[in-house]
Design an enzyme around this catalytic site. Structure first.
Site, mmCIF file in Angstrom:
data_model
loop_
_atom_site.group_PDB
_atom_site.id
_atom_site.type_symbol
_atom_site.label_atom_id
_atom_site.label_comp_id
_atom_site.label_asym_id
_atom_site.label_seq_id
_atom_site.Cartn_x
_atom_site.Cartn_y
_atom_site.Cartn_z
ATOM 1 N N LYS A 52 21.720 79.269 5.985
ATOM 2 C CA LYS A 52 22.388 77.964 6.082
ATOM 3 C C LYS A 52 21.542 76.891 5.398
ATOM 4 O O LYS A 52 22.055 76.027 4.687
ATOM 5 C CB LYS A 52 22.640 77.596 7.556
ATOM 6 C CG LYS A 52 23.728 78.445 8.180
ATOM 7 C CD LYS A 52 23.820 78.292 9.684
ATOM 8 C CE LYS A 52 24.801 79.338 10.238
ATOM 9 N NZ LYS A 52 24.852 79.371 11.703
ATOM 10 N N GLN A 96 22.464 77.180 17.004
ATOM 11 C CA GLN A 96 22.587 78.576 16.563
ATOM 12 C C GLN A 96 22.774 79.477 17.785
ATOM 13 O O GLN A 96 22.002 79.425 18.738
ATOM 14 C CB GLN A 96 21.324 78.979 15.770
ATOM 15 C CG GLN A 96 21.358 80.395 15.224
ATOM 16 C CD GLN A 96 22.444 80.611 14.177
ATOM 17 O OE1 GLN A 96 22.682 79.761 13.326
ATOM 18 N NE2 GLN A 96 23.123 81.748 14.243
ATOM 19 N N ASP A 122 30.518 73.456 14.081
ATOM 20 C CA ASP A 122 30.954 74.808 14.454
ATOM 21 C C ASP A 122 32.307 74.765 15.173
ATOM 22 O O ASP A 122 32.876 75.812 15.473
ATOM 23 C CB ASP A 122 29.918 75.478 15.381
ATOM 24 C CG ASP A 122 29.121 76.561 14.679
ATOM 25 O OD1 ASP A 122 29.523 76.956 13.561
ATOM 26 O OD2 ASP A 122 28.095 77.010 15.239
#
Ligand code: ADP
Length: 286
Positions: A52, A96, A122
């Site tokens: 990322k 994460q 997300d």
């Protein structure tokens, strides 16, 4: 002839679009900044975060990594997420997953919902999940968008298509099934407790597999000419990276199929970048 959907190439085009959008923002004196939070030292998570970072930097997005040890307290994590979410310079915040159970226990939702929905790249907050249920525009899970983009590359209109989604996780299966339903597909969701997957998959024009089980989808379960999207990423004992689909045999029967690696993985990252820019625009009322 089966079409192998080239996720890397599709992702490249999305990433180029994002880089152009970031250049325009910079030309107007702005900057796009993204913060990732990594708890513990799971090697797979470290690789995902590094990928990322690389993608952000290539697109001109400033990347910040905030790490906490697996031994940290719940309150240290919530303080950090609160602080990043409140920071006006930061446009996107991502926690994460998975976060070690010793840190969050059953309270992961509480942490995720501390992220400002306008920074929730997300798409995991209740607010953004709710918008997906509503069918209104929020920030939608990156993999779900990647799946839709891959399908659109071979089937521009999914309305009325029978789609079977295997898996209903909050980060992949569930948002994917909702997004496809919003695009007027007839969606069937299967999961771990589905008694007989093979009862459902042969009726599908499109099958999306996101179960984390190598070899789960075999050729006998697939209608000839179906589109098969493999979201699984599994590391075998011999080190090979494979999806959830018996690729060689299913590819002989399908009209189109995504490979692993090089399918949905690169698209997920590309749509993360796209979400970061979208988050910037939401925060600036653009
Ligand atoms: P991810 O976050 O990658 O989607 P998870 O492990 O969180 O992975 O979720 C896996 C999903 O796949 C769950 O919804 C689970 O019910 C489903 N699943 C796992 N194994 C099977 C199986 N053998 N058949 C059907 N569904 C499965």
């Amino acid at each position: 002839m089966t079409q192998i959907i080239d996720g890397k190439a599709l992702a490249g085009a999305v990433r180029a679009e994002v880089a152009e959008a970031v250049r325009e923002i910079k030309a107007q004196g702005g900057e796009v900044r993204f913060a990732a939070v990594l708890v513990g030292d799971d090697p797979a998570s470290q690789i995902y975060v590094r990928n990322k970072q690389r993608a952000c930097e290539q697109a001109g997005i400033i990347f910040e990594l905030h790490t906490l040890p697996a031994t940290c307290q719940f309150v240290e994590l919530t303080d950090l997420v609160r602080q990043l979410s409140a920071d006006k310079k930061i446009n996107g915040v991502l926690l994460q997953l998975p976060v070690p159970y010793e840190v969050v226990g059953d309270r992961l939702n509480e942490v995720l919902n501390l992220i400002d929905p306008c920074k929730d790249v997300d798409g995991l907050t209740v607010a953004n999940m709710g918008k997906l249920v509503d069918g209104t525009a929020g920030l939608c899970a990156c993999t779900a968008q990647g799946v839709l983009h891959a399908i659109h590359s071979v089937c521009p209109d999914v309305s009325g298509k029978n789609i079977v989604v295997i898996g209903r996780s909050r980060i992949v299966g569930r948002p994917t099934s909702l997004l496809l339903s919003n695009h007027h597909a007839t969606v069937t969701v299967c999961h771990r407790l589905t008694k007989d997957l093979a009862l459902y998959t042969p009726t599908a024009d499109i099958i999306v597999v996101a179960a984390g089980c190598p070899g789960l989808l075999t050729a006998d379960m697939v209608k000839a000419g179906a589109i098969v999207i493999d979201v699984g990423i599994n590391r075998l004992a011999d080190g090979r990276l494979v999806g959830d689909v018996d690729f060689e045999k299913v590819a002989c029967k399908a009209a189109a199929i995504t490979p692993v690696p090089g399918g949905i993985g690169p698209l997920t990252i590309a749509f993360l970048l796209k979400n970061i820019v979208r988050a910037y625009r939401l925060q600036h009322g653009l």
